[in-house]
Enzyme design. Structure first.
Site, PDB file in Angstrom:
ATOM      1  CG  ASN A 127      -0.270   0.054   2.534  1.00 49.90           C
ATOM      2  OD1 ASN A 127       0.948   0.180   2.605  1.00 49.90           O
ATOM      3  ND2 ASN A 127      -1.049  -0.051   3.616  1.00 49.90           N
ATOM      4  CG  ASP A 184      -4.605  -1.440   3.146  1.00 46.18           C
ATOM      5  OD1 ASP A 184      -4.077  -0.347   3.387  1.00 46.18           O
ATOM      6  OD2 ASP A 184      -4.906  -2.294   4.011  1.00 46.18           O
ATOM      7  CB  ALA A 213       2.090  -6.005   4.362  1.00 44.43           C
ATOM      8  CB  ALA A 214       3.919  -6.040   9.620  1.00 45.14           C
ATOM      9  CE1 TYR A 272       6.939  -5.926  14.209  1.00 46.96           C
ATOM     10  CE2 TYR A 272       8.980  -6.300  15.423  1.00 46.96           C
ATOM     11  CZ  TYR A 272       8.224  -6.437  14.277  1.00 46.96           C
ATOM     12  OH  TYR A 272       8.748  -7.094  13.202  1.00 46.96           O
ATOM     13  CG  ASN A 313      18.348  -6.148  16.007  1.00 46.45           C
ATOM     14  OD1 ASN A 313      18.021  -7.071  16.758  1.00 46.45           O
ATOM     15  ND2 ASN A 313      18.084  -4.886  16.274  1.00 46.45           N
ATOM     16  CG  LEU A 358      22.402   1.320  16.591  1.00 45.78           C
ATOM     17  CD1 LEU A 358      22.379   2.619  17.381  1.00 45.78           C
ATOM     18  CD2 LEU A 358      22.988   0.200  17.443  1.00 45.78           C
ATOM     19  NE  ARG A 397      17.745  -5.263  20.560  1.00 47.55           N
ATOM     20  CZ  ARG A 397      17.722  -5.107  21.882  1.00 47.55           C
ATOM     21  NH1 ARG A 397      18.618  -5.732  22.638  1.00 47.55           N
ATOM     22  NH2 ARG A 397      16.820  -4.348  22.469  1.00 47.55           N
ATOM     23  NE  ARG A 440      13.938   1.668  21.153  1.00 44.46           N
ATOM     24  CZ  ARG A 440      14.361   1.274  19.956  1.00 44.46           C
ATOM     25  NH1 ARG A 440      14.516   2.146  18.984  1.00 44.46           N
ATOM     26  NH2 ARG A 440      14.671   0.016  19.733  1.00 44.46           N
TER      27      ARG A 440
HETATM   28  N1  UDP Z   1      19.265   2.323  19.766  1.00 50.14           N
HETATM   29  C1  UDP Z   1      19.956   3.395  20.333  1.00 50.14           C
HETATM   30  N2  UDP Z   1      19.841   4.615  19.724  1.00 50.14           N
HETATM   31  C2  UDP Z   1      19.081   4.820  18.614  1.00 50.14           C
HETATM   32  C3  UDP Z   1      18.392   3.714  18.053  1.00 50.14           C
HETATM   33  C4  UDP Z   1      18.511   2.473  18.651  1.00 50.14           C
HETATM   34  O1  UDP Z   1      20.636   3.275  21.343  1.00 50.14           O
HETATM   35  O2  UDP Z   1      19.014   5.958  18.139  1.00 50.14           O
HETATM   36  C5  UDP Z   1      19.390   1.006  20.392  1.00 50.14           C
HETATM   37  C6  UDP Z   1      18.052   0.416  20.827  1.00 50.14           C
HETATM   38  O3  UDP Z   1      17.723   0.860  22.121  1.00 50.14           O
HETATM   39  C7  UDP Z   1      18.356  -1.087  20.754  1.00 50.14           C
HETATM   40  C8  UDP Z   1      19.388  -1.208  19.639  1.00 50.14           C
HETATM   41  O4  UDP Z   1      19.892   0.107  19.439  1.00 50.14           O
HETATM   42  O5  UDP Z   1      18.947  -1.506  21.939  1.00 50.14           O
HETATM   43  C9  UDP Z   1      18.789  -1.694  18.343  1.00 50.14           C
HETATM   44  O6  UDP Z   1      17.635  -0.922  18.100  1.00 50.14           O
HETATM   45  P1  UDP Z   1      16.867  -0.970  16.712  1.00 50.14           P
HETATM   46  O7  UDP Z   1      15.758   0.044  16.803  1.00 50.14           O
HETATM   47  O8  UDP Z   1      17.836  -0.815  15.589  1.00 50.14           O
HETATM   48  O9  UDP Z   1      16.289  -2.437  16.619  1.00 50.14           O
HETATM   49  P2  UDP Z   1      15.337  -3.260  17.633  1.00 50.14           P
HETATM   50  O10 UDP Z   1      16.262  -4.110  18.443  1.00 50.14           O
HETATM   51  O11 UDP Z   1      14.546  -2.295  18.433  1.00 50.14           O
HETATM   52  O12 UDP Z   1      14.480  -4.073  16.713  1.00 50.14           O
END
Ligand code: UDP
Length: 329
Positions: free
Chosen positions: A32, A50, A73-74, A140, A169, A189, A220, A281
């Site tokens: 979409n 969609d 798609a998600a 998620y 990742n 990241l 990760r 986060r």
């Molecule tokens: N992360 C960070 N700063 C950022 C974006 C991500 O420190 O600006 C960290 C985030 O907290 C996680 C890791 O990087 O521990 C990987 O995050 P990403 O969003 O890439 O993938 P996720 O593991 O959430 O699918």
């Protein structure tokens, strides 16, 4: 095989489509374009649609004699899922239920499904195997776990044959450098680090340095997008050859901290990036590292990119050549 790829204009979708095209499969991309990019679909048939549009889905399945579906798609951003849960449950759960209805109504029973390491939450042991407890810490992950459970029921009751692939990742880009990662907003990241290398991010935020990990930042398992794509092809072939429903992890089995990823990018580019420690986060587990032994043994999957620096180099080529993503292609 005639394959419908929902979300085929997205990041992992477009890379998988490229690999399927190279093998000569007939591919129809169904997207979409809310988060996907038309420019990421270079050769395949494209239907703008969609997953909630049952009529268009059914028409597409019939018109192109679809035999299997790969469902990308998600919505897939962990952080956003925590502030917009409604959108995530609606799109990832209700949307996928609708797709399953249309598939079954049209006799399509082979499905490769994008799942995630986020289904595990915060496992006690590492590396993570498929049978470990599933207890997602973010919305998620919950949306994907719900759909894995639904598919298991549909498999028993309606003969659906699915393979769910739990990505760790995803990162990197195709060798040609003409497709790559381009999210809006970008929250991942590696692309954020590389945008900082291009001077497009003021100051990189490290989300938390007080986790129980080697340097206090989250760990990760980074896996190249083409290695993910190859796993989809193996899964499609397995289903076509009568493989039953199953679930597999996809990762390299090596954990890298946020600080290590930043350091690898700094070494690659010769730059020192502006960075600061920010609060954790919400929803982030400390450590997610995969055991992918099951898919290696069952389907013969073998990742090609095992060196984090080489993976980041492929992403760097994409970002350097396309600093504004697909916008000017
Ligand atoms: N992360 C960070 N700063 C950022 C974006 C991500 O420190 O600006 C960290 C985030 O907290 C996680 C890791 O990087 O521990 C990987 O995050 P990403 O969003 O890439 O993938 P996720 O593991 O959430 O699918």
């Amino acid at each position: 095989m005639s394959i419908l790829v929902t979300g085929g204009a997205g990041y992992i979708g477009s890379h998988t489509v490229r690999l399927l095209e190279k093998l000569g499969h007939k591919v129809v991309v169904y997207d979409n374009l809310v988060t996907g990019h038309k420019a990421a679909v270079k050769r395949s048939l494209f239907v703008e649609g969609d997953i909630f549009d049952s009529e268009r889905l059914a028409d597409t399945i019939k018109r192109y004699h679809i035999t299997s579906v790969v469902h990308f798609a998600a919505y897939s951003l962990v952080g956003v899922s925590m502030v917009k849960p409604k959108e995530y449950y609606h799109n990832n759960v209700v949307g996928t239920l609708n797709l399953l209805d249309v598939m079954l109504e049209n006799g399509i029973k082979q499905l490769v499904f994008s799942s995630t390491a986020a289904v595990y939450g915060e496992p006690e042991n590492s590396p993570i195997t498929e049978s470990m407890m599933k207890s997602p810490t973010n919305v998620y992950g919950r949306t994907k776990l719900i759909m894995e459970n639904v598919m298991a029921e549909y498999s028993r009751s309606y003969g659906l044959n699915y393979i769910a692939l739990r990505y760790f990742n995803a990162c990197g880009a195709e060798g040609a450098g003409d497709i790559g990662e381009d999210h809006c907003p970008e929250t991942h990241l590696i692309p954020l680090v590389l945008k900082a290398c291009l001077g497009k991010t003021q100051c990189l935020k490290i989300f938390g340095d007080d986790y129980p990990t080697k340097d206090g930042t989250c760990v990760r398992d980074y896996i190249h997008v083409n290695d993910l794509g190859q796993a989809h092809i193996l899964a499609l072939n397995a289903l076509a050859n009568g493989h039953g429903s199953d679930v597999y992890n996809l990762g390299n089995g090596n954990g890298f901290s946020v600080k290590e990823v930043i350091a690898a990018a700094e070494t690659l580019t010769g730059l020192t990036l502006p960075k600061e420690i920010a609060p954790r986060r919400v929803g982030d587990p400390a450590r997610l590292v995969a055991s992918s032994d099951k898919i290696r043994q069952d389907l013969g999957w073998q990742p090609e990119y095992t060196d984090i620096k080489k993976i980041i180099a492929t992403a760097w080529r994409w970002h350097k050549n396309n600093p504004d993503g697909f916008e000017y292609q």
